[in-house]
Design an enzyme around this catalytic site. Sequence first.
Site, mmCIF file in Angstrom:
data_model
loop_
_atom_site.group_PDB
_atom_site.id
_atom_site.type_symbol
_atom_site.label_atom_id
_atom_site.label_comp_id
_atom_site.label_asym_id
_atom_site.label_seq_id
_atom_site.Cartn_x
_atom_site.Cartn_y
_atom_site.Cartn_z
ATOM 1 N N ASP A 275 0.814 -1.229 0.000
ATOM 2 C CA ASP A 275 0.000 0.000 0.000
ATOM 3 C C ASP A 275 0.841 1.271 0.000
ATOM 4 O O ASP A 275 0.446 2.302 0.555
ATOM 5 C CB ASP A 275 -0.949 0.020 1.220
ATOM 6 C CG ASP A 275 -1.905 -1.156 1.212
ATOM 7 O OD1 ASP A 275 -2.224 -1.638 0.107
ATOM 8 O OD2 ASP A 275 -2.314 -1.594 2.291
ATOM 9 N N GLN B 4 1.927 -6.016 -3.291
ATOM 10 C CA GLN B 4 2.394 -6.143 -1.907
ATOM 11 C C GLN B 4 3.700 -5.354 -1.724
ATOM 12 O O GLN B 4 3.870 -4.347 -2.389
ATOM 13 C CB GLN B 4 2.570 -7.625 -1.518
ATOM 14 C CG GLN B 4 1.269 -8.401 -1.394
ATOM 15 C CD GLN B 4 0.640 -8.809 -2.705
ATOM 16 O OE1 GLN B 4 1.264 -9.460 -3.502
ATOM 17 N NE2 GLN B 4 -0.607 -8.442 -2.931
HETATM 18 P P1 GDP Z 1 -0.788 0.428 -3.523
HETATM 19 O O1 GDP Z 1 -1.383 -0.856 -3.086
HETATM 20 O O2 GDP Z 1 0.679 0.470 -3.284
HETATM 21 O O3 GDP Z 1 -1.137 0.797 -4.931
HETATM 22 O O4 GDP Z 1 -1.408 1.557 -2.567
HETATM 23 P P2 GDP Z 1 -2.971 1.702 -2.177
HETATM 24 O O5 GDP Z 1 -3.715 2.207 -3.342
HETATM 25 O O6 GDP Z 1 -3.469 0.469 -1.528
HETATM 26 O O7 GDP Z 1 -2.866 2.771 -1.012
HETATM 27 C C1 GDP Z 1 -2.337 4.036 -1.207
HETATM 28 C C2 GDP Z 1 -3.409 5.073 -0.842
HETATM 29 O O8 GDP Z 1 -2.807 6.333 -0.719
HETATM 30 C C3 GDP Z 1 -4.474 5.233 -1.905
HETATM 31 O O9 GDP Z 1 -5.680 5.579 -1.294
HETATM 32 C C4 GDP Z 1 -3.951 6.392 -2.748
HETATM 33 O O10 GDP Z 1 -4.983 7.114 -3.426
HETATM 34 C C5 GDP Z 1 -3.324 7.239 -1.695
HETATM 35 N N1 GDP Z 1 -2.159 8.032 -2.114
HETATM 36 C C6 GDP Z 1 -1.174 7.721 -2.983
HETATM 37 N N2 GDP Z 1 -0.227 8.682 -3.010
HETATM 38 C C7 GDP Z 1 -0.642 9.630 -2.139
HETATM 39 C C8 GDP Z 1 -0.083 10.862 -1.689
HETATM 40 O O11 GDP Z 1 0.989 11.275 -2.078
HETATM 41 N N3 GDP Z 1 -0.789 11.555 -0.738
HETATM 42 C C9 GDP Z 1 -1.980 11.112 -0.249
HETATM 43 N N4 GDP Z 1 -2.589 11.851 0.670
HETATM 44 N N5 GDP Z 1 -2.533 9.962 -0.647
HETATM 45 C C10 GDP Z 1 -1.863 9.232 -1.562
HETATM 46 P P1 IMO Z 2 -0.933 -4.106 -2.305
HETATM 47 O O1 IMO Z 2 -0.492 -4.643 -3.641
HETATM 48 C C1 IMO Z 2 -0.956 -4.534 2.025
HETATM 49 C C2 IMO Z 2 -1.008 -8.614 3.600
HETATM 50 C C3 IMO Z 2 -2.249 -9.058 4.347
HETATM 51 C C4 IMO Z 2 -1.622 -10.037 5.322
HETATM 52 C C5 IMO Z 2 -0.542 -10.715 4.486
HETATM 53 C C6 IMO Z 2 -0.972 -12.047 3.879
HETATM 54 O O2 IMO Z 2 -2.228 -3.385 -2.353
HETATM 55 O O3 IMO Z 2 0.167 -3.340 -1.663
HETATM 56 P P2 IMO Z 2 -2.599 -12.678 1.862
HETATM 57 O O4 IMO Z 2 -4.046 -12.359 1.644
HETATM 58 O O5 IMO Z 2 -1.698 -12.159 0.799
HETATM 59 O O6 IMO Z 2 -2.359 -14.130 2.148
HETATM 60 O O7 IMO Z 2 -2.231 -11.898 3.238
HETATM 61 O O8 IMO Z 2 -0.232 -9.808 3.460
HETATM 62 N N1 IMO Z 2 -1.262 -8.092 2.221
HETATM 63 C C7 IMO Z 2 -1.193 -6.800 1.893
HETATM 64 N N2 IMO Z 2 -0.990 -5.707 2.677
HETATM 65 N N3 IMO Z 2 -1.077 -4.408 0.685
HETATM 66 C C8 IMO Z 2 -1.254 -5.488 -0.099
HETATM 67 O O9 IMO Z 2 -1.243 -5.414 -1.447
HETATM 68 C C9 IMO Z 2 -1.358 -6.754 0.512
HETATM 69 N N4 IMO Z 2 -1.554 -8.005 0.046
HETATM 70 C C10 IMO Z 2 -1.482 -8.810 1.105
HETATM 71 O O10 IMO Z 2 -2.862 -7.977 4.990
HETATM 72 O O11 IMO Z 2 -0.976 -9.347 6.361
HETATM 73 MG MG MG Z 3 -2.912 -1.532 -1.828
#
Ligand code: GDP
Ligand code: IMO
Ligand code: MG
Length: 426
Positions: free
Chosen positions: A13, A222
Amino acid sequence: MSAVVVVGAQWGDEGKGKVVDLYAPYAHLVVRYAGGANAGHTLVVGGEKLILHLIPSGILHEETKCVVGQGTVIDPAVLLKEIRALGERGVSTLARLLISQRAHVVLPHHKLIDELREAKSDCAIGTTKRGIGPCYEDKVARRGIRMGDLLDGSRLGSNLEANLQAWRPVIKDLGGTLPDAELITAQYAELGDTLRGYIGDASAVVREAVESDQKILLEGAQGTMLDIDNGTYPFVTSSNAVAGGACAGAGVGPTHITRVIGIAKAYTTRVGGGPFPTELEDDTGQKLRDAGAEYGSTTGRPRRCGWLDLVALRYAVAVNGLDEIAITKLDVLSAVPELKVCIAYELDGQRLSHLPYEHIDAVTPIYDTLEGWDDELPSCRTRSELPIAAQRYLERIEKEVGCRIGLVSVGPDREDTADLRDPFYG
Ligand code: GDP
Ligand code: IMO
Ligand code: MG
């Protein structure tokens, strides 16, 4: 040719979706190389939000082709839903999206087993319950169902029966209802039929792209600390999330990877169980959660929040061979008066500057305190426009982890970005 890996440098994330969307116009091909619908990659364009679980984050760019590689595990119903949701937004995927026939299929009993295990406190690790672990277990046990199998009903039926033989005792033991093989075969053959136009030899397409000098962006899912081999085992996912995973997961030789870019938040978050040395279980942690809207993109769970862990980031620089870091969510730290960064750990009276093999849950972080800033950041387009304290914060990261910072994200929207450059040239 050039192939650039975009990899999560923390516990997932980090903002990979946003960064891949920004880099995609520079690429001919974006390839997702690992994980499944456990991922949730968020794109925000003109205030409109899109969360992708399986489809690569380059899909909004019409000129860019998207490939879901053989290292992934695919829930066909989730994939179909995503394709249809994009269609409703006017984003066409046909002829632009290719799913590897070698990618493994997440089956209903994978999700059931994942859920039943999570319900038992002795084996719960806080998974996303998307069936990821059991599906990769089948792959390694060489009894998995692959996307190519969905295109041949009779092969699917016999492979599925062999697969279920292995799982029936497990499901019984966990107290679950035994799946109906015929029903699953019929449902999945139908899904295969609907998805037929998308399934093909993805690694051959990637190979052709390599041979014809195209630019390939390899999108990780991840993060490094969730990697099955390099992460905080057993609190990890079941695939190789690190940059090295891109080679096997996409079908690209290591000599073809030209750059590796790690994505890291300006602080740290983690969802699910497992060690998290810099976690803040107090008001400051809650403030970060509120300011950063830190709730899972896939499960909606509140993310655990804490200070930036530079020991973990240093480790990510090393195991991924990072050329550059993209820092995201720097804006979230605005108005935090004093910022802490963890520069080392203490374990049994010893100072550690590197991640230990075990007892990560027993380390005490050693912090340095840096000055905060009050200004809002989203309008900054270059690093030099950032407040001096924010520039110092970035400089300190670079110094501690020995890697330069390229892009800086200062808000969720595509526009809220400083120092965006062609990722293929750095
Ligand atoms: P990913 O799994 O690595 O693609 O990340 P996610 O989408 O799960 O989580 C990142 C969150 O942060 C999302 O809600 C994005 O819209 C938000 N986000 C990304 N970059 C920024 C930033 O620079 N500032 C803020 N406030 N939010 C951001
Ligand atoms: P993105 O691509 C954050 C975490 C789960 C759990 C562990 C194992 O959005 O960054 P799983 O379902 O894979 O067997 O869970 O990994 N996890 C993530 N945490 N971002 C993700 O993906 C994740 N994918 C799995 O929360 O701790
Ligand atoms: Mg994510």
